[in-house]
Design an enzyme around this catalytic site. Sequence first.
Site, PDB file in Angstrom:
ATOM      1  NE  ARG A  65      -4.184  -1.917   0.657  1.00 36.31           N
ATOM      2  CZ  ARG A  65      -5.206  -2.369   1.367  1.00 36.31           C
ATOM      3  NH1 ARG A  65      -5.525  -1.803   2.509  1.00 36.31           N
ATOM      4  NH2 ARG A  65      -5.929  -3.373   0.898  1.00 36.31           N
ATOM      5  CG  ASP A  73      13.185 -18.285  16.968  1.00 38.08           C
ATOM      6  OD1 ASP A  73      12.312 -18.818  17.680  1.00 38.08           O
ATOM      7  OD2 ASP A  73      13.764 -18.883  16.046  1.00 38.08           O
ATOM      8  CE  LYS A 106       6.209 -20.434  44.468  1.00 41.95           C
ATOM      9  NZ  LYS A 106       6.321 -19.943  43.121  1.00 41.95           N
ATOM     10  NE  ARG A 155       7.162 -21.119  12.121  1.00 43.98           N
ATOM     11  CZ  ARG A 155       8.045 -22.036  11.743  1.00 43.98           C
ATOM     12  NH1 ARG A 155       9.003 -22.410  12.546  1.00 43.98           N
ATOM     13  NH2 ARG A 155       7.982 -22.577  10.560  1.00 43.98           N
TER      14      ARG A 155
HETATM   15  O1  F6P Z   1      10.700 -19.665  13.419  1.00 46.21           O
HETATM   16  C1  F6P Z   1      11.687 -19.981  14.333  1.00 46.21           C
HETATM   17  C2  F6P Z   1      11.551 -21.382  14.796  1.00 46.21           C
HETATM   18  O2  F6P Z   1      10.257 -21.482  15.253  1.00 46.21           O
HETATM   19  C3  F6P Z   1      12.478 -21.933  15.847  1.00 46.21           C
HETATM   20  O3  F6P Z   1      12.239 -21.529  17.138  1.00 46.21           O
HETATM   21  C4  F6P Z   1      12.249 -23.404  15.626  1.00 46.21           C
HETATM   22  O4  F6P Z   1      13.201 -24.182  16.191  1.00 46.21           O
HETATM   23  C5  F6P Z   1      12.291 -23.469  14.156  1.00 46.21           C
HETATM   24  O5  F6P Z   1      11.732 -22.257  13.712  1.00 46.21           O
HETATM   25  C6  F6P Z   1      11.597 -24.604  13.518  1.00 46.21           C
HETATM   26  O6  F6P Z   1      11.658 -24.438  12.132  1.00 46.21           O
HETATM   27  P1  F6P Z   1      11.082 -25.461  11.085  1.00 46.21           P
HETATM   28  O7  F6P Z   1       9.611 -25.369  11.195  1.00 46.21           O
HETATM   29  O8  F6P Z   1      11.574 -25.005   9.771  1.00 46.21           O
HETATM   30  O9  F6P Z   1      11.609 -26.792  11.470  1.00 46.21           O
END
Ligand code: F6P
Length: 320
Positions: A25, A128, A214, A253
Site C-alpha cells: 500500500r 524467536d 508451593k 508460530r
Molecule cells: O521460526 C523460528 C523457529 O520457530 C524456531 O524456534 C524453531 O526451532 C524453528 O523455527 C523450527 O523451524 P522449522 O519449522 O523449519 O523446522
Amino acid sequence: MKKLAIVTSGGDAPGMNAAIRALVRLGAWNGIEIIGFERGWEGVIRNRFRKLDSRAVSGILHLGGTILRTSRCEEFRTREGLEKAAETLAANEVDGLVVIGGDGSIRGAHALSRFTDTSIIALPASIDNDVYGTDETIGFDTAVNTALAEINKIRDTAVSHERTFIVEVMGRKRGFLALEVGLTAGAEIILVPEVKFDKEKIYDTLRKNAAKGKRSSIIVAAEGIGETRKLAEDIQRNVNTEVRLSVLGYVQRGGSPTARSRLLANLFAEKAIDLLLDGHRGRVVVLQKGGVTSISLEDSCSNQKPLNIDLLKLAEKLAT
Ligand code: F6P
C-alpha cells in the site's frame, strides 16, 4: 525507485502479512510497482512471482502465516543459488528488494547483497526475536501471548493436580521467547540455551518450593535446551512431585497477529519504503528504545543479540 519486490523467508511469523500489506500500500502510494516472490528465496532463484497491488493485499492484515508462502532454501546458501537470485532481480529490473524474515533470512539478504545492484532492506520477522540490533521482531509479541494463553490453561491442571509441568516453547538456538513467556507466566524456573542449567539446582528449587508450601510448579524451557522429556523423568525420579511435559510446538508460530505485531509490521514497512526512496541499501529496519531506525546488514550479521540475563534474575526473584 520504480519496481520493488517482496519476499518472506524462513519460519513464518504472525504479522508477515501485515508487513506485506503495508509495503504494497505504501509502495502504491508512492507510485512504485510491486511484485512478490513466492516460497521464499526459492521463488527468487526460480523467478516465481506475482504482481501485488492494493487490492491483492485486502483482507490479509489479521491473518497469520504469509500469503507469499515461505521456505528454508538450501540452494540459496550456495554461490550458484545467490547468482541465480541476482540474475532474477536483474532480469525483472527490480530496484529494491524487501526481505521479511528472521536471523537466517537476514544473513541470506546480506549474502545476496554482494551479488546484486538491487537495494536490499530487511524487516526482522520471527517468533524467536533473535535478530541483532532490534529490540523486537514482527511476530514475537503474538507468539509470547499465544504461549502465555496456553500456560494459563496448563496452570489450572498444575494447581488442581499439584503437579510440576515442563512447558517447552520454541527457540531452537535462542531463549528470548522462553524468557519473556516464563517471566510473564510466572514460571518457577526458566531454562534457556544461553545459560547452562544444573539439574541438582532444579531439584533443590522444587524441594524448597514444596517446603514453602508451593504445591505446583511451571518450568518454561526453550526447545534449544534439548531432552526435555528426559529432564521431566529425572525430576520425577529425584523430587517428590508428579511431572508432565507439554510441548507447545507450532501453535506458537501461527495465529492472528496481536495489535503490537501489526503495529511493528506497519512501522517497519514505512521505514523500509522511506529508506528505499532515500536511496539507502543494505539496511535492516530495527526497533531501538521505542523508535524505528535502521542498521546495516553487515552490522546485524556480524553480531549476536544478547539475552537480557537481568530478566532471568528478576523472574527468579518473582518466583519465590
Ligand atoms: O521460526 C523460528 C523457529 O520457530 C524456531 O524456534 C524453531 O526451532 C524453528 O523455527 C523450527 O523451524 P522449522 O519449522 O523449519 O523446522
